[in-house]
Design a protein around this motif. Structure first.
Motif, PDB file in Angstrom:
ATOM      1  N   UNK A   1       4.831   0.935 -12.683  1.00  0.00           N
ATOM      2  CA  UNK A   1       3.408   1.042 -12.397  1.00  0.00           C
ATOM      3  C   UNK A   1       2.699  -0.269 -12.736  1.00  0.00           C
ATOM      4  N   UNK A   2       3.011  -0.854 -13.884  1.00  0.00           N
ATOM      5  CA  UNK A   2       2.406  -2.124 -14.289  1.00  0.00           C
ATOM      6  C   UNK A   2       2.742  -3.228 -13.293  1.00  0.00           C
ATOM      7  N   UNK A   3       3.987  -3.296 -12.865  1.00  0.00           N
ATOM      8  CA  UNK A   3       4.399  -4.326 -11.921  1.00  0.00           C
ATOM      9  C   UNK A   3       3.671  -4.156 -10.590  1.00  0.00           C
ATOM     10  N   UNK A   4       3.483  -2.915 -10.159  1.00  0.00           N
ATOM     11  CA  UNK A   4       2.768  -2.678  -8.896  1.00  0.00           C
ATOM     12  C   UNK A   4       1.315  -3.112  -9.011  1.00  0.00           C
ATOM     13  N   UNK A   5       0.670  -2.788 -10.121  1.00  0.00           N
ATOM     14  CA  UNK A   5      -0.727  -3.201 -10.304  1.00  0.00           C
ATOM     15  C   UNK A   5      -0.850  -4.718 -10.313  1.00  0.00           C
ATOM     16  N   UNK A   6       0.097  -5.390 -10.928  1.00  0.00           N
ATOM     17  CA  UNK A   6       0.070  -6.861 -10.945  1.00  0.00           C
ATOM     18  C   UNK A   6       0.232  -7.417  -9.537  1.00  0.00           C
ATOM     19  N   UNK A   7       1.090  -6.790  -8.732  1.00  0.00           N
ATOM     20  CA  UNK A   7       1.270  -7.254  -7.359  1.00  0.00           C
ATOM     21  C   UNK A   7      -0.002  -7.047  -6.545  1.00  0.00           C
ATOM     22  N   UNK A   8      -0.703  -5.939  -6.783  1.00  0.00           N
ATOM     23  CA  UNK A   8      -1.979  -5.702  -6.097  1.00  0.00           C
ATOM     24  C   UNK A   8      -2.999  -6.751  -6.515  1.00  0.00           C
ATOM     25  N   UNK A   9      -2.961  -7.132  -7.799  1.00  0.00           N
ATOM     26  CA  UNK A   9      -3.875  -8.162  -8.289  1.00  0.00           C
ATOM     27  C   UNK A   9      -5.287  -7.660  -8.499  1.00  0.00           C
ATOM     28  N   UNK A  10      -5.425  -6.544  -9.202  1.00  0.00           N
ATOM     29  CA  UNK A  10      -6.746  -5.934  -9.405  1.00  0.00           C
ATOM     30  C   UNK A  10      -7.619  -6.847 -10.270  1.00  0.00           C
ATOM     31  N   UNK A  11      -8.839  -7.099  -9.784  1.00  0.00           N
ATOM     32  CA  UNK A  11      -9.802  -7.894 -10.550  1.00  0.00           C
ATOM     33  C   UNK A  11     -10.968  -7.051 -11.054  1.00  0.00           C
ATOM     34  N   UNK A  12     -11.334  -6.034 -10.287  1.00  0.00           N
ATOM     35  CA  UNK A  12     -12.405  -5.131 -10.689  1.00  0.00           C
ATOM     36  C   UNK A  12     -12.100  -3.775 -10.081  1.00  0.00           C
ATOM     37  N   UNK A  13     -12.473  -2.702 -10.784  1.00  0.00           N
ATOM     38  CA  UNK A  13     -12.067  -1.354 -10.348  1.00  0.00           C
ATOM     39  C   UNK A  13     -13.114  -0.339 -10.743  1.00  0.00           C
TER      40      UNK A  13
ATOM     41  N   UNK B   1       0.828  -1.204   0.000  1.00  0.00           N
ATOM     42  CA  UNK B   1       0.000   0.000   0.000  1.00  0.00           C
ATOM     43  C   UNK B   1       0.864   1.256   0.000  1.00  0.00           C
ATOM     44  N   UNK B   2       1.981   1.219   0.742  1.00  0.00           N
ATOM     45  CA  UNK B   2       2.902   2.358   0.756  1.00  0.00           C
ATOM     46  C   UNK B   2       3.493   2.595  -0.629  1.00  0.00           C
ATOM     47  N   UNK B   3       3.782   1.499  -1.342  1.00  0.00           N
ATOM     48  CA  UNK B   3       4.306   1.616  -2.717  1.00  0.00           C
ATOM     49  C   UNK B   3       3.267   2.256  -3.631  1.00  0.00           C
ATOM     50  N   UNK B   4       2.006   1.820  -3.502  1.00  0.00           N
ATOM     51  CA  UNK B   4       0.935   2.390  -4.320  1.00  0.00           C
ATOM     52  C   UNK B   4       0.765   3.879  -4.011  1.00  0.00           C
ATOM     53  N   UNK B   5       0.920   4.260  -2.741  1.00  0.00           N
ATOM     54  CA  UNK B   5       0.746   5.661  -2.376  1.00  0.00           C
ATOM     55  C   UNK B   5       1.829   6.539  -2.980  1.00  0.00           C
ATOM     56  N   UNK B   6       2.979   5.954  -3.222  1.00  0.00           N
ATOM     57  CA  UNK B   6       4.062   6.747  -3.826  1.00  0.00           C
ATOM     58  C   UNK B   6       3.873   6.961  -5.321  1.00  0.00           C
ATOM     59  N   UNK B   7       2.962   6.212  -5.936  1.00  0.00           N
ATOM     60  CA  UNK B   7       2.696   6.413  -7.357  1.00  0.00           C
ATOM     61  C   UNK B   7       2.080   7.786  -7.574  1.00  0.00           C
ATOM     62  N   UNK B   8       2.509   8.478  -8.587  1.00  0.00           N
ATOM     63  CA  UNK B   8       2.005   9.824  -8.818  1.00  0.00           C
ATOM     64  C   UNK B   8       0.643   9.783  -9.485  1.00  0.00           C
ATOM     65  N   UNK B   9      -0.342  10.527  -8.933  1.00  0.00           N
ATOM     66  CA  UNK B   9      -1.641  10.594  -9.592  1.00  0.00           C
ATOM     67  C   UNK B   9      -1.741  11.730 -10.599  1.00  0.00           C
TER      68      UNK B   9
ATOM     69  N   UNK C   1     -14.200  -6.091 -15.208  1.00  0.00           N
ATOM     70  CA  UNK C   1     -13.224  -7.179 -15.207  1.00  0.00           C
ATOM     71  C   UNK C   1     -11.876  -6.608 -15.622  1.00  0.00           C
ATOM     72  N   UNK C   2     -10.915  -6.642 -14.714  1.00  0.00           N
ATOM     73  CA  UNK C   2      -9.584  -6.107 -15.006  1.00  0.00           C
ATOM     74  C   UNK C   2      -8.664  -7.282 -15.316  1.00  0.00           C
ATOM     75  N   UNK C   3      -8.261  -7.373 -16.558  1.00  0.00           N
ATOM     76  CA  UNK C   3      -7.322  -8.418 -16.994  1.00  0.00           C
ATOM     77  C   UNK C   3      -5.920  -7.839 -17.058  1.00  0.00           C
ATOM     78  N   UNK C   4      -4.953  -8.694 -17.289  1.00  0.00           N
ATOM     79  CA  UNK C   4      -3.587  -8.206 -17.425  1.00  0.00           C
ATOM     80  C   UNK C   4      -3.460  -7.282 -18.623  1.00  0.00           C
TER      81      UNK C   4
END
Length: 567
Positions: free
Chosen positions: A268-280, A221-229, A253-256
């Protein structure tokens, strides 16, 4: 599923001569049973019954099997409980056992696992079917889908809690804390992750909060917070889209491939994969047409998928947040404007007082010069003009002092210099300075005070209180009687100033002692609306209180109570 009350196998054999009639009756009963079965299935998602010939605790329900995927064998020995949400099993079993023990109708709510793994809120009801001897032959029941109703209740409760959070946010820092609390609330009810981005005062966007429902994910979560919006020129990353354009994003449905298409870079892509987003879903926080931030909700662990209803609810939540953020910023702007105004008044008061001193000295010199030529016919005229000048200088000085006092109160530097004071002596001194003015206004002026009333007060401020009250009486009661009365009542001194002027309406009285408040139009009466505000401030600082009794057209009575002893 045939109703046990209409089961043809339970009909007794009639005499041989009635065989044809019996067949017709059985056919009618079957038709009626089928009609009732279809009606019941239309009203409920699941219907079930127990088989008295086998196991009264093992429900028989093809619709249960279809809905949950459980077989009839898996339902035996309370196996049906395994299809319920773990948190609801104990309560459902207890309700079922209470109903069986008392042969009372069974009713409860629980989450039932659908065959696809999703839980759906159900209203379960059952009634016992009694035989001629009063014993229970079987139970028949239904499960009705109340997911929409429960979801509505939960969301209404969630919005109420969010409203309470924002209602306590009266400044920008508190509102940011409320947004953080909202994120924590969200991960327990709406999402596995919640991300909050807001617009800072300097015009830049900042990611202020990232919360995961799983505490072990805190480093991620700390890594995600450091991402710039910060939005790019043509943003595709959902939070950036919301911040740049004010548009919502719903990704059921969030796919790779989807993550690759919206990633800002490889990290950014690697962080999203680590989070494992399925729906957003992401919604903008807006107020009065301005984008103030964005809320993002992520599903990462369950089979839940966001839909249009979730998007509408999230937008309603964002609207609440937008209103709170906008109100906090408006309040902050108002406070800053007040601070600048008070700072200006303080500076202006000092600057305006500067020329008043030499002007007062010049008037005094002119007065002495006139007195050195007593035979001149111009002496009376010049003396009258000098006296008028003195009065105006004193008036301006009082106004400037009032403004300085207001700036001191706002800055928290207003202080009292207490000493042993004879209140009666102060009353007589102030009354003496006002006596000539009452004569000019043709006001009958009476002063009643004992020989001495001693206490510990700021002498100058005490005189200022009476000065403001008498000035108020003179302004709003010209030509009417004005009286001042001081009495000592045990440990309290009571000072009363009464006039017979225009009076004050009931709706104006509660706010009369506020800063810059006026009960009448400034076109007809002068002043800055500070006298009664300063009176209240001084009296309360001395540990006393001031009150008002007045009726429109019947004058006004101000009463000041001051403690003569201090603990």
């Amino acid at each position: 599923m045939a109703s046990p009350l209409l089961d043809p196998s339970r009909v007794s054999t009639p005499p041989a001569g009635a065989e044809v009639a019996l067949r017709e009756e059985v056919a009618q009963l079957r038709q009626e049973a089928e009609r009732l079965r279809r009606l019941l299935e239309t009203a409920a998602q699941v219907t079930w019954s127990t088989n008295p010939a086998r196991d009264a605790l093992a429900p028989i329900s093809p619709s249960w099997t279809t809905f949950t995927g459980q077989t009839e064998e898996q339902m035996r020995n309370q196996g049906w409980l395994l299809a319920l949400h773990p948190d609801d099993r104990a309560g459902a079993l207890a309700a079922w056992e209470r109903a069986r023990e008392g042969t009372q109708p069974f009713a409860t709510r629980y989450r039932l696992r659908r065959v696809d793994g999703a839980y759906v809120w159900m209203l379960a009801r059952s009634i016992p079917v009694l035989g001629p001897d009063g014993s229970v032959h079987e139970w028949v029941g239904t499960c009705i889908d109340i997911q929409a109703q429960v979801l509505g209740e939960e969301r209404a409760a969630f919005l109420a809690r969010a409203s309470e959070l924002f209602a306590s946010s009266l400044d920008a820092s508190a509102t940011q804390e409320s947004l953080a609390s909202l994120a924590n609330l969200s991960v327990s009810a709406l999402a596995d992750w919640c991300i909050v981005d807001v617009l800072r005062a300097d015009g830049h966007f900042e990611r202020v909060q990232v919360v995961s429902a799983d505490p072990s994910q805190a480093p991620l979560a700390a890594t995600v917070q450091r991402l710039t919006p910060v939005p790019r020129e043509r943003p595709v990353y959902p939070p950036a889209v919301a911040l740049a354009t004010g548009r919502s994003t719903l990704a059921t449905e969030v796919t790779d491939a989807v993550m690759q298409s919206v990633a800002q870079d490889a990290d950014h892509l690697e962080t999203m994969r680590r989070v494992g987003i399925r729906s957003l879903l992401t919604v903008p926080i807006m107020a009065r047409g301005h984008i103030l931030g964005a809320l993002s909700f992520l599903v990462t662990t369950s089979s839940r998928r966001y839909g249009d209803e979730d998007l509408r609810f999230a937008q309603e939540l964002a609207n609440l947040a937008g209103l709170a953020v906008d109100n906090a910023r408006l309040l902050q702007g108002a406070r800053e404007a007040i601070r600048l105004r008070d700072e200006f008044l303080s500076v202006a008061s000092h600057e305006l007082k500067t020329p008043l001193t030499p002007l007062s000295l010049k008037l005094q010199a002119l007065s002495r010069a006139v007195k050195s030529h007593p035979d001149s016919p111009l002496v009376p005229i010049i003396e009258a003009h000098v006296e008028t000048g003195h009065r105006q200088v004193r008036r301006l000085t009082e106004l400037m002092n009032d403004l300085l006092d207001v700036s001191r109160i706002s800055a928290g530097t207003f202080r009292l210099q207490r000493e042993e004071v004879d209140v009666a002596e102060v009353v007589r001194e102030v009354a003496a300075t006002f006596a000539p003015r009452f004569v000019l206004e043709h006001c009958e002026f009476q002063v009643e005070a004992p020989e001495s009333v001693r206490g510990c007060f700021d002498r100058v401020r005490l005189a200022q209180v009476l000065d403001h009250l008498l000035d108020n009486a003179l302004k709003y009661g010209p030509g009417t009687p004005v009286s001042v009365r001081l009495v000592a009542d045990g440990p309290v001194a009571r000072l009363t100033v009464r006039d017979g002027g225009i009076g004050i309406s009931p709706e104006q009285r509660p706010r009369l002692f506020e800063r810059y408040c006026r009960a009448v139009s400034e076109r007809h009466y002068g002043g800055l609306g500070l006298g009664l505000y300063l009176t209240r401030t001084i009296v309360e600082a001395e540990g006393g209180r001031v009150s008002l009794d007045s009726r429109l057209g019947e004058g006004a009575t101000f009463m000041v109570e001051l403690p003569l002893t201090r603990s």
